[in-house]
Design a protein around this motif. Sequence first.
Motif, PDB file in Angstrom:
ATOM      1  N   GLY A 203       6.561  16.379   1.337  1.00  0.00           N
ATOM      2  CA  GLY A 203       7.553  16.497   2.392  1.00  0.00           C
ATOM      3  C   GLY A 203       8.188  17.877   2.438  1.00  0.00           C
ATOM      4  N   PRO A 204       9.337  17.966   3.082  1.00  0.00           N
ATOM      5  CA  PRO A 204      10.062  19.240   3.167  1.00  0.00           C
ATOM      6  C   PRO A 204      10.336  19.817   1.770  1.00  0.00           C
ATOM      7  N   ARG A 205      10.316  21.099   1.689  1.00  0.00           N
ATOM      8  CA  ARG A 205      10.556  21.816   0.423  1.00  0.00           C
ATOM      9  C   ARG A 205       9.550  21.448  -0.658  1.00  0.00           C
ATOM     10  N   GLY A 206       8.396  20.910  -0.250  1.00  0.00           N
ATOM     11  CA  GLY A 206       7.335  20.606  -1.202  1.00  0.00           C
ATOM     12  C   GLY A 206       7.535  19.374  -2.048  1.00  0.00           C
ATOM     13  N   ARG A 207       8.613  18.625  -1.837  1.00  0.00           N
ATOM     14  CA  ARG A 207       8.856  17.410  -2.618  1.00  0.00           C
ATOM     15  C   ARG A 207       7.898  16.315  -2.183  1.00  0.00           C
ATOM     16  N   ARG A 208       7.418  15.573  -3.147  1.00  0.00           N
ATOM     17  CA  ARG A 208       6.483  14.474  -2.873  1.00  0.00           C
ATOM     18  C   ARG A 208       7.247  13.166  -2.726  1.00  0.00           C
ATOM     19  N   PHE A 209       6.631  12.242  -1.979  1.00  0.00           N
ATOM     20  CA  PHE A 209       7.195  10.902  -1.787  1.00  0.00           C
ATOM     21  C   PHE A 209       6.061   9.960  -1.467  1.00  0.00           C
ATOM     22  N   LEU A 210       6.322   8.680  -1.641  1.00  0.00           N
ATOM     23  CA  LEU A 210       5.381   7.633  -1.250  1.00  0.00           C
ATOM     24  C   LEU A 210       5.835   7.024   0.064  1.00  0.00           C
ATOM     25  N   GLU A 211       4.890   6.808   0.965  1.00  0.00           N
ATOM     26  CA  GLU A 211       5.166   5.978   2.137  1.00  0.00           C
ATOM     27  C   GLU A 211       4.514   4.634   1.816  1.00  0.00           C
ATOM     28  N   VAL A 212       5.310   3.584   1.893  1.00  0.00           N
ATOM     29  CA  VAL A 212       4.865   2.250   1.470  1.00  0.00           C
ATOM     30  C   VAL A 212       4.927   1.299   2.641  1.00  0.00           C
ATOM     31  N   GLU A 213       3.864   0.496   2.795  1.00  0.00           N
ATOM     32  CA  GLU A 213       3.820  -0.512   3.846  1.00  0.00           C
ATOM     33  C   GLU A 213       3.040  -1.720   3.333  1.00  0.00           C
ATOM     34  N   PRO A 214       3.194  -2.860   3.985  1.00  0.00           N
ATOM     35  CA  PRO A 214       2.446  -4.040   3.552  1.00  0.00           C
ATOM     36  C   PRO A 214       0.951  -3.783   3.642  1.00  0.00           C
ATOM     37  N   ALA A 215       0.217  -4.199   2.631  1.00  0.00           N
ATOM     38  CA  ALA A 215      -1.241  -4.078   2.657  1.00  0.00           C
ATOM     39  C   ALA A 215      -1.785  -5.041   3.718  1.00  0.00           C
ATOM     40  N   GLY A 216      -2.930  -4.734   4.245  1.00  0.00           N
ATOM     41  CA  GLY A 216      -3.537  -5.610   5.249  1.00  0.00           C
ATOM     42  C   GLY A 216      -3.828  -6.979   4.676  1.00  0.00           C
ATOM     43  N   ASP A 217      -3.702  -7.982   5.537  1.00  0.00           N
ATOM     44  CA  ASP A 217      -3.944  -9.365   5.083  1.00  0.00           C
ATOM     45  C   ASP A 217      -5.414  -9.648   4.933  1.00  0.00           C
TER      46      ASP A 217
ATOM     47  N   GLU B  48       0.855  -1.181   0.000  1.00  0.00           N
ATOM     48  CA  GLU B  48       0.000   0.000   0.000  1.00  0.00           C
ATOM     49  C   GLU B  48       0.893   1.234   0.000  1.00  0.00           C
ATOM     50  N   ALA B  49       0.634   2.157  -0.914  1.00  0.00           N
ATOM     51  CA  ALA B  49       1.463   3.352  -1.043  1.00  0.00           C
ATOM     52  C   ALA B  49       0.596   4.601  -0.975  1.00  0.00           C
ATOM     53  N   LEU B  50       0.985   5.525  -0.120  1.00  0.00           N
ATOM     54  CA  LEU B  50       0.282   6.796   0.023  1.00  0.00           C
ATOM     55  C   LEU B  50       1.227   7.933  -0.344  1.00  0.00           C
ATOM     56  N   LEU B  51       0.722   8.886  -1.118  1.00  0.00           N
ATOM     57  CA  LEU B  51       1.519  10.017  -1.577  1.00  0.00           C
ATOM     58  C   LEU B  51       1.463  11.145  -0.553  1.00  0.00           C
ATOM     59  N   TYR B  52       2.623  11.664  -0.190  1.00  0.00           N
ATOM     60  CA  TYR B  52       2.738  12.773   0.770  1.00  0.00           C
ATOM     61  C   TYR B  52       3.601  13.873   0.183  1.00  0.00           C
TER      62      TYR B  52
END
Length: 158
Positions: free
Chosen positions: A144-158, A138-142
């Motif tokens: 971050g600092p200086r307006g740069r975007r990134f994905l935070e990724v974690e295992p999807a629920g089982d 599962e990836a969520l777009l955020y």
Amino acid sequence: MTTASGGGGFEAATGDGPPVAPADAEQRSREVRTALDGLLRIRSLTRPQGAGPKAAPAEWERRQPVRAVALALESGGITPSSTDSSGERTGTGYRVRAGDRPETVLVEWLGPPGSGAARTETEALGACVPVLARLGWEALLYRGPRGRRFLEVEPAGD
């Protein structure tokens, strides 16, 4: 090394290593396919019956999420960023690094100065989301600092 096996076994490209030489691209593609097939076999052997091999990341992936997410992206045809021997960014693409919490990683879209990576990061990171989802991440777009975007990724629920 993060882009080639270099004698120590396969390592998925995290975006912090040298680019794959054009002459080695076909061999690298085979290595990536073999690594993904191995990962899917591990999943099928460790999943409850009927859960399917792509349901969610296996325990091995949860313990090494940077490697697992990098493999997911590379096997999905997403280009990794690259650096030279001094650590200077030389190629535009994804970079995977450990997140702040266990089992999470951050995916950034980086390139050398003047490459325009910041202008294309929203679209490029958006293309990573379905690639990761197909392999149970599962990836969520955020922003971050200086307006740069990134994905935070974690295992999807089982």
